[in-house]
Design a protein around this motif. Sequence first.
Motif, PDB file in Angstrom:
ATOM      1  N   CYS A   3      10.441   3.825  -9.241  1.00  0.00           N
ATOM      2  CA  CYS A   3       9.384   2.811  -9.378  1.00  0.00           C
ATOM      3  C   CYS A   3       9.367   1.853  -8.192  1.00  0.00           C
ATOM      4  N   ILE A   4      10.553   1.439  -7.734  1.00  0.00           N
ATOM      5  CA  ILE A   4      10.614   0.455  -6.653  1.00  0.00           C
ATOM      6  C   ILE A   4      10.190   1.065  -5.322  1.00  0.00           C
ATOM      7  N   THR A   5      10.673   2.263  -5.023  1.00  0.00           N
ATOM      8  CA  THR A   5      10.321   2.879  -3.744  1.00  0.00           C
ATOM      9  C   THR A   5       8.852   3.289  -3.681  1.00  0.00           C
ATOM     10  N   THR A   6       8.238   3.532  -4.821  1.00  0.00           N
ATOM     11  CA  THR A   6       6.801   3.802  -4.819  1.00  0.00           C
ATOM     12  C   THR A   6       6.025   2.610  -4.271  1.00  0.00           C
ATOM     13  N   VAL A   7       6.509   1.409  -4.567  1.00  0.00           N
ATOM     14  CA  VAL A   7       5.872   0.197  -4.046  1.00  0.00           C
ATOM     15  C   VAL A   7       6.190  -0.002  -2.568  1.00  0.00           C
ATOM     16  N   GLY A   8       7.418   0.331  -2.147  1.00  0.00           N
ATOM     17  CA  GLY A   8       7.835   0.031  -0.791  1.00  0.00           C
ATOM     18  C   GLY A   8       7.534   1.078   0.257  1.00  0.00           C
ATOM     19  N   MET A   9       7.074   2.261  -0.132  1.00  0.00           N
ATOM     20  CA  MET A   9       6.810   3.301   0.861  1.00  0.00           C
ATOM     21  C   MET A   9       5.609   2.948   1.737  1.00  0.00           C
ATOM     22  N   LYS A  10       5.673   3.396   2.992  1.00  0.00           N
ATOM     23  CA  LYS A  10       4.603   3.093   3.941  1.00  0.00           C
ATOM     24  C   LYS A  10       3.307   3.814   3.605  1.00  0.00           C
ATOM     25  N   CYS A  11       3.402   4.956   2.920  1.00  0.00           N
ATOM     26  CA  CYS A  11       2.203   5.736   2.620  1.00  0.00           C
ATOM     27  C   CYS A  11       1.445   5.211   1.401  1.00  0.00           C
ATOM     28  N   THR A  12       1.946   4.159   0.755  1.00  0.00           N
ATOM     29  CA  THR A  12       1.256   3.554  -0.375  1.00  0.00           C
ATOM     30  C   THR A  12       0.662   2.220   0.036  1.00  0.00           C
ATOM     31  N   LYS A  13      -0.304   1.765  -0.719  1.00  0.00           N
ATOM     32  CA  LYS A  13      -0.978   0.502  -0.441  1.00  0.00           C
ATOM     33  C   LYS A  13      -0.493  -0.607  -1.356  1.00  0.00           C
ATOM     34  N   LEU A  14       0.668  -0.433  -1.926  1.00  0.00           N
ATOM     35  CA  LEU A  14       1.245  -1.436  -2.812  1.00  0.00           C
ATOM     36  C   LEU A  14       2.339  -2.206  -2.089  1.00  0.00           C
ATOM     37  N   GLY A  15       2.732  -3.348  -2.627  1.00  0.00           N
ATOM     38  CA  GLY A  15       3.884  -4.063  -2.104  1.00  0.00           C
ATOM     39  C   GLY A  15       3.604  -5.150  -1.107  1.00  0.00           C
TER      40      GLY A  15
END
Length: 219
Positions: free
Chosen positions: A96-108
Amino acid sequence: MASASLQFFAFILALFGVFGDIAATLLPNWKVNADVGSNIITAITQMQGLWMDCTWYSTGMFSCTLKYSVLSLPVYIQAARTTMVLSCILSAFGICITTVGMKCTKLGGDTDSKSHACFAGGVCFILAGIFGLVPTSWYTREIISNFLDQTIPESSKHEPGGAVYTGFISAGFLLIAGVIFCTSCFKKQQGAWIYPPKQHHFPSTEQESNAGYSLKDYV
């Protein structure tokens, strides 16, 4: 931060690690009876897991019995239960946390927030890998020591089952993914320390004007 492709690769490893961790926790074949006797063809295969003991018959029937009593279990099984559950929980939090922190996502949010999220997720994966590696190693040690004990009859000896190998592989995937996510944060900080931003100094126009004014007065 690390490249998006490297983070995505680490995320895929973490997913395999999470699924393998959950499967290893639930599978009943942590240890199986060893075919060390003279009879090669066995009609019954006995398997023991963390939560249940199962018996497989050559006719295709399957019978399992849950382990209801916790206090009657050996210490290494009780510890394996606790650590494997903690490993599953930590790895799920890491996903859950890395989904927010990854560069390929627009979250975080901004880059710094994503970097901190990647570091937190990497720590969760490393802890989950350690919690998954300890019980599998301890469980394997107990199986090998009982197998080599000459006082134990051969019919009571067991070998490591598929769940143990699944736990080892899953722990390795989680550790690798955690290291990648943690180093993605360190690389950014190290680069900022080695190559500090250049500071441009501009002369003060006000001082030059004052200096010129005073020189005219003396002339």
